[in-house]
Structures are given as C-alpha cells and as structure tokens.
Scaffold this active site. Sequence first.
Site, short mmCIF file in Angstrom:
data_model
loop_
_atom_site.label_atom_id
_atom_site.label_comp_id
_atom_site.label_asym_id
_atom_site.label_seq_id
_atom_site.Cartn_x
_atom_site.Cartn_y
_atom_site.Cartn_z
CG ASP A 149 1.05 -4.35 9.73
OD1 ASP A 149 0.17 -5.23 9.83
OD2 ASP A 149 1.32 -3.77 8.67
CB SER A 157 -0.89 0.02 1.24
OG SER A 157 -1.03 -1.25 1.76
N1 LIG Z 1 14.83 -4.96 2.90
C1 LIG Z 1 14.06 -5.82 2.21
N2 LIG Z 1 14.55 -7.03 1.89
C2 LIG Z 1 13.81 -7.92 1.19
N3 LIG Z 1 12.55 -7.67 0.74
C3 LIG Z 1 12.02 -6.47 1.03
C4 LIG Z 1 12.73 -5.48 1.77
N4 LIG Z 1 11.94 -4.39 1.90
C5 LIG Z 1 10.79 -4.69 1.28
N5 LIG Z 1 10.82 -5.93 0.75
C6 LIG Z 1 9.75 -6.62 0.01
O1 LIG Z 1 9.16 -5.72 -0.91
C7 LIG Z 1 7.75 -5.90 -0.96
C8 LIG Z 1 7.00 -4.59 -0.73
O2 LIG Z 1 7.53 -3.88 0.38
P1 LIG Z 1 6.73 -3.27 1.57
O3 LIG Z 1 5.96 -4.36 2.17
O4 LIG Z 1 7.67 -2.57 2.46
O5 LIG Z 1 5.73 -2.26 0.97
P2 LIG Z 1 4.53 -1.68 1.82
O6 LIG Z 1 3.80 -0.79 0.89
O7 LIG Z 1 5.04 -1.07 3.08
O8 LIG Z 1 3.68 -2.97 2.19
P3 LIG Z 1 2.45 -3.11 3.21
O9 LIG Z 1 1.23 -2.79 2.41
O10 LIG Z 1 2.51 -4.55 3.64
O11 LIG Z 1 2.71 -2.20 4.35
C9 LIG Z 1 7.44 -6.97 0.06
O12 LIG Z 1 7.30 -8.18 -0.65
C10 LIG Z 1 8.64 -7.04 0.95
O13 LIG Z 1 8.86 -8.34 1.43
#
Ligand SMILES: Nc1ncnc2c1ncn2[C@@H]1O[C@H](COP(=O)(O)OP(=O)(O)OP(=O)(O)O)[C@@H](O)[C@H]1O
Length: 438
Positions: free
Chosen positions: A218, A92
Amino acid sequence: MGNLNCKENRGSKKRKRGACADLFSRRERMDEEEVTPVADINSIDQPMETMAFPELVAQIDRKFNIHPVNTMHFHVPHGYDDTLLEYLGGGSYGNVVKSRAVTRKDGKLVIVAIKKMHRPFGSVNTARRVFREIRLLQLMRHDNVIRALDLYSPDKDFSTFNDMYVVTEYAGHSLYEVLKNQRENNVIHLQLEHVKFILYQLLRGLKYIHSANVMHRDLKPSNLSLTSSCDLTVLDFGLARTVEKVPHGMSTYVMTRWYRSPEVIYWKIGSYDKQADVWSVGCIAAEMMINQPLFPGESTNSQYDMITALCGAPDEELLQKIEDNNSQTIRAVIDKISNRRPRQNFSQYFRNLNPELPDDAIDFLDKMLQLDPERRLTVQQALEHDYLSSYSDPKDEPIVAEPYTLEDNVEYTIQDWKRIIWNEIQNYTGDDGSPPFI
Ligand SMILES: Nc1ncnc2c1ncn2[C@@H]1O[C@H](COP(=O)(O)OP(=O)(O)OP(=O)(O)O)[C@@H](O)[C@H]1O
C-alpha cells in the site's frame, strides 16, 4: 541546488538537520521542530539522569487523561505532555493526534503520533489487520520505517476491551500533503535532488521490509512522511493484504488504486508479490518528477487504460505468463482490452512534462514501470541503478537478521483475535525509546 546536500543526511535518525532545510516554509518547520517546555513534565530541561521517574507500572495500572478531539475521546497516558494535542488526520482504520513525551532512557523530548484504532474488533479482517500492524510496528527497526514507541488500552479488563492506541514517533508531513501543496500553490518544494534522496530512502526502507518477508502493498504518498530535513519514513506497512473498503465520500485521490501494479489489479503472476511494491515506487517517483499523479484512474478500467497508454499492452511473453498463472480466458480478455498498444518512448513522454529530467531518471522510471514483474527492477537493482549512485551504499542498507513469521493467516474468530491483541498489549513493556509507564 545551492548548498543542498541531501547525502549528508543519509542513513541515520541522528542525521544532520537542515541540509535540505528549504523543503518546507519556516512556519511549517517551526511547527515541527520548535518545542516549548512541557507543562506536566516540568523538569524537562534538566538532564534526565537526574530525573527520577516513579517506578514503571504494569500496563494494566497505567492512568490516562481523556481529551475530546473532534467528535472522539482520546486517552493520553500519564507521563505524556498532552497540553498541545493536534489532530493530524484520520483514515479508514484510525485517527491520529500529535502530542509530546519523553523517552524513558535519556529523557529526550519526542514528538509522537498517537493513533486511536477505529473499531479494531469490527470484523475478523480488521482485527487481523490491527494485529499485523502492532506486531510489525514492534518488530521493525530501521531509520526509514516507522516503529512503535507505545501500545496501550485504557480498558481495565478483557471483558470491557474495545479501545486501543498505538504511538509512533511523529515523522513529519506526508508526501501527499507536500505534493498537494505544490500543485495548489504552484510552488516547488521538491527539487530533483530532493526527489532522488526521497526515492533512495524509500528503497532503502523497502529493502529492509522485503528482507523481513513483508510486502507493504500500500505504498502511496499519504503513507510516506517527510521531515523538513527531507528524512523519509514509511508508515502503515504491511497492512494492505486485506481487501480495503474506501468509505463513501472519501476523495478519490487517496484511493490506493493509482499506485497498484497491473498484476495486483488484473492478473496474478506467481510469487512476485514484492515486485508490486516496486511498481508503486515507480508511480510515486514519476509523480514527484512531473508534479502530478501518473495514473489517476477513476475506475479500474480507466486505470488500466492509462497504464497501457504509457506502458503498452502485455507482449507475447507476458501474455503467456498471464495464461500460465490464470487461464486462457483471462489471457484472451487481457489481450482484447489491451488493444495491442505500443509502449511509449519514455524520454519523449516525460521530457514533455518536465524538460529538466536527466537521462538516468528517465531510464530509472522505464525500468521500474515494466508491466512484467519479472522484468521490473527488484528493490536491490533499483538501489544499484545509476540514478541513485550518489546515495547508494550497500554497507549502509541494512536488512533483518531473520525474516518474520507473523502467523496471521490462521482462521481465528474476532474473539480469538481480541484475546491475542489484549495479550500483546499486556505483555508490551516498551523499550528505551518509549515514554515511561507511570
Ligand atoms: N508517525 C506519524 N507521523 C506523522 N504523521 C502520521 C504518523 N502516523 C500517522 N500520521 C498521519 O495521520 C493520518 C492518519 O493516519 P493513518 O493513515 O495511519 O490512518 P489509517 O486509517 O491507517 O489510514 P489509511 O486509510 O490510509 O490506511 C495521516 O495523515 C498520516 O499521515
């Protein structure tokens, strides 16, 4: 477990690799670990002491290459290797690609995750969330907790400021992917010893996070990453204080509800917020042990129904706390919908689903999944539980020197937050582990 020795791994990012090496297939390990020399950092195999980086420049003077990724444009700073960008996923709040860079201190090659924030100034809540994320990523320093390696915006002045990026070390596959892969392909990557080591690291990281006065709120498999050596990193911490909207069409699996504690969803009890994280750990623990989500409710009602079917209805003592912290009406409603159900026998319930589970694992689940947050184990008690005794080492479970004060609950406008975040980026200089600003 053969020669599996997860304990060898505990406690340091410089942990020995390969102790739990059969966690992923050979192909997946190569994907994560094998790196070819970097094209535009062409002396990568020289010791870095002999490499002269140009003098580091200020944030505002950094230059970027622009790459199309899916339907977006990704700005990757000069100094990174951007020859092999790989899209990791999007949630998101952002989209993430995998890339490579070298650290400015010793020229060590690091695989990084670059996150482009999605509409960071779309609303006050989003801007506050972005601020929390970038602050916490700079403050946290723990083997099991993700931290910032870089922070930048390609925009050259405040009036055009709209895009921003956060870089962290690539932390491996998400536990969500690992568990999904197990179920879909009917294979077991996580043996019970892996599960125990994962839970130990999760609680070790959580002890640190809680000591900083931060509640994650979360915790779920998609926010936990695992390397092939079974090293765990908690991602996305402290971000769930704002009300989350799940975009239309998103799989229900990633909805956080499944891991939310009953006191967060249904009733509030005093100042036991940190205990909500313990509930999430209990749900994640059970999911790894039985290879299926524990409470996959499709609605708030079905979620509650599943929780009480296993954990029973609130007893008189809990109902009284619910009344004290809420109202008589809430108590009456909770009492009615809980239907006075008894708590199930955890041994019978979980052994039915996995006959291999040892007694201490089941006792651990029983104590983590207490409806009353005051009767649930704290993170410290969980670390001291018999189930984790082969890993626990209080001398190697660090906490912060001082709790953080984020000052993030002030009533700022979007423009105020934008200015604060702009300053945060301009003042960010990185550290020894960061790529050089060139
Ligand atoms: N440091 C990292 N190492 C490996 N994978 C990562 C890392 N940071 C993010 N990802 C991967 O990238 C994808 C998207 O990242 P992220 O979940 O941070 O986005 P988000 O918008 O914050 O998601 P959410 O809606 O769950 O809060 C996920 O599949 C996550 O596992």
